[in-house]
Scaffold this motif. Structure first.
Motif, PDB file in Angstrom:
ATOM      1  N   TYR A 314      -7.776  -1.312   0.339  1.00 50.46           N
ATOM      2  CA  TYR A 314      -7.407  -0.301  -0.632  1.00 50.46           C
ATOM      3  C   TYR A 314      -5.936   0.052  -0.452  1.00 50.46           C
ATOM      4  CZ  TYR A 314     -12.430   0.060  -1.184  1.00 50.46           C
ATOM      5  OH  TYR A 314     -13.756  -0.240  -1.426  1.00 50.46           O
ATOM      6  N   ARG A 315      -5.215   0.040  -1.543  1.00 53.78           N
ATOM      7  CA  ARG A 315      -3.773   0.260  -1.507  1.00 53.78           C
ATOM      8  C   ARG A 315      -3.414   1.525  -0.726  1.00 53.78           C
ATOM      9  NH1 ARG A 315      -2.132   0.595  -7.295  1.00 53.78           N
ATOM     10  NH2 ARG A 315      -3.121   2.642  -7.098  1.00 53.78           N
ATOM     11  N   GLY A 316      -2.550   1.357   0.283  1.00 54.35           N
ATOM     12  CA  GLY A 316      -2.042   2.485   1.051  1.00 54.35           C
ATOM     13  C   GLY A 316      -2.945   2.970   2.174  1.00 54.35           C
ATOM     14  N   GLU A 317      -4.157   2.443   2.279  1.00 54.80           N
ATOM     15  CA  GLU A 317      -5.101   2.886   3.314  1.00 54.80           C
ATOM     16  C   GLU A 317      -4.992   2.004   4.556  1.00 54.80           C
ATOM     17  OE1 GLU A 317      -6.890   5.466   3.380  1.00 54.80           O
ATOM     18  OE2 GLU A 317      -7.608   6.020   1.395  1.00 54.80           O
ATOM     19  N   ARG A 318      -5.145   2.636   5.720  1.00 53.68           N
ATOM     20  CA  ARG A 318      -5.196   1.886   6.983  1.00 53.68           C
ATOM     21  C   ARG A 318      -6.597   1.314   7.133  1.00 53.68           C
ATOM     22  NH1 ARG A 318      -1.796   4.313  11.690  1.00 53.68           N
ATOM     23  NH2 ARG A 318      -0.079   5.373  10.622  1.00 53.68           N
ATOM     24  N   MET A 319      -6.761   0.041   6.874  1.00 58.23           N
ATOM     25  CA  MET A 319      -8.079  -0.576   6.935  1.00 58.23           C
ATOM     26  C   MET A 319      -8.275  -1.239   8.299  1.00 58.23           C
ATOM     27  SD  MET A 319      -9.089   0.357   4.017  1.00 58.23           S
ATOM     28  CE  MET A 319     -10.723  -0.386   4.168  1.00 58.23           C
ATOM     29  N   ALA A 320      -9.418  -0.935   8.913  1.00 57.43           N
ATOM     30  CA  ALA A 320      -9.756  -1.534  10.205  1.00 57.43           C
ATOM     31  C   ALA A 320     -10.146  -2.999   9.996  1.00 57.43           C
ATOM     32  CB  ALA A 320     -10.900  -0.774  10.859  1.00 57.43           C
TER      33      ALA A 320
END
Length: 392
Positions: A314-320
């Motif tokens: 997701y744009r701009g989210e810190r994805m694990a």
């Protein structure tokens, strides 16, 4: 394409057409290609240029020092271009099953090595859907063991299996790049799945395939399929455009991308459009998933994107992400690097102490996981802004 009951022998039709193409240039054979870097054409023999039959330029995507296999190398044009690009530390292997074409390409090995000042090219005889079997070795065995009975057929098949195992034409996990220029469509429909599996097999982890071939916008008609001239002419065996990319995915590739697509069709037959497509695909998503507290941020511009394994960013989210996916996303020569911001943990998690990462679903990485639960640093903004390298 699954029809295996065509009223002619595909391999014979292709062999005869390309034998003729090795003897005399055939302007109608495959799709004329412009755009090759003229610097690499200057030292090529004119005969090789005249008898080149392709539909794209996969050579432009190869880097210095790489080991490259060219499937269906023909007269050797792409191989001799790549010999210059990869340099003395690289290696080029051309694979072809046509004796006329092999004779033409091999004829210039010494003259080209003298011009270059090094030897880094070889041409080997094999089917591109069976890259483990050296057909020169098979021929030598047959000359010593002619077949006259069913029992001898069994012995021949056993020898072929032995050669694949003990003396493979192209070893597994040995190649940086596999290229091909308008050849995959010439393979029989029943062999095409094995063809993509073989491309995958010979590539190193992190290696890539760069394939130019002919695709069509709808299935070829029966009239097209029943014409051997259209098969050997790179029409009847063309891939459906979307299925071509799916073949890479089914073989285990990731980062599959269209690098070039011919705007206007090369040919239109029975209302079906045929055009050139160049695709790049990577090997290396296989392996275990380890938790090392890494995260990635998708830059945009899309609100969200999904990768080949179903991970949604997701744009701009810190994805694990697991370590394997992190390395794939952030590799400087990979498919995703320019779209991703990498978030490394402040304290590296050693591989030996990393736990399994649950690669199911999509999770936002808490900043505390990246920084560490005991992170309590406070910085003075005045110190930053008063320095010569302002951060304000």
């Amino acid at each position: 394409m699954t029809d295996t009951t065509l009223p002619y022998d595909i391999e014979q039709a292709v062999r005869e057409r390309y034998e003729a193409g090795a003897r005399q240039p055939q302007a109608s054979l495959c799709c004329p290609t412009d755009g090759y870097d003229s610097r690499y054409l200057e030292i090529l023999p004119q005969e090789i240029i005249e008898k080149d039959y392709g539909c794209g330029d996969p050579t432009r995507y190869v880097n210095p020092g790489e080991t490259v296999v060219d499937l269906g190398s023909g007269a050797g044009k792409n191989c001799y271009i790549l010999a210059q690009k990869v340099g003395a530390t690289g290696k080029i292997i051309g694979v072809d099953m046509n004796d006329e074409m092999l004779g033409l390409s091999r004829k210039y090995l010494l003259p080209m090595s003298e011009k270059l000042g090094y030897e880094n090219v070889s041409f080997v005889k094999g089917k591109i859907q069976d890259l483990a079997l050296n057909l020169d070795s098979v021929q030598q065995w047959l000359e010593q063991h002619p077949i006259h009975s069913v029992e001898q057929v069994a012995a021949f098949e056993a020898e072929c299996d032995r050669l694949r195992q003990s003396q493979p034409l192209i070893a597994s996990d040995s190649v940086d790049v596999v290229i091909s220029n308008c050849v995959l469509n010439l393979v029989r429909p029943q062999d095409k799945k094995q063809l993509f599996q073989e491309i995958f097999r010979v590539l190193k982890r992190g290696g890539r395939a760069v394939i130019s071939d002919i695709v069509c916008d709808e299935p070829p008609t029966e009239k097209i399929l029943n014409d051997p001239e259209l098969w050997s002419g790179c029409i009847a065996g063309a891939f459906l455009e979307n299925e071509f990319l799916e073949m890479f995915e089914q073989a285990g590739f990731y980062g599959i991308e269209i690098l070039a697509r011919q705007t206007e069709p090369w040919q239109v037959v029975d209302g079906v459009e045929f055009r050139s497509l160049t695709v790049q695909a990577f090997k290396g998503k296989q392996g275990e998933c380890l938790e090392r507290n890494q995260a990635v941020i998708y830059r945009g511009p899309w609100k969200s994107v999904q990768d080949d394994d179903g991970h949604t960013l997701y744009r701009g989210e810190r994805m694990a992400v697991c370590d394997k996916t992190f390395q794939i996303y952030t590799h400087p020569n990979g498919a995703y690097h320019s779209e991703i911001i990498a978030i490394e943990p402040y304290e590296e998690v050693p591989y030996e102490s990393a736990t399994a990462f649950p690669c199911v679903g999509d999770t936002i990485r808490d900043p505390r996981q990246t920084k560490g639960a005991n992170y309590r640093m406070t910085t003075d903004s005045d110190d930053c802004c008063s320095s010569s390298q302002s951060c304000c």
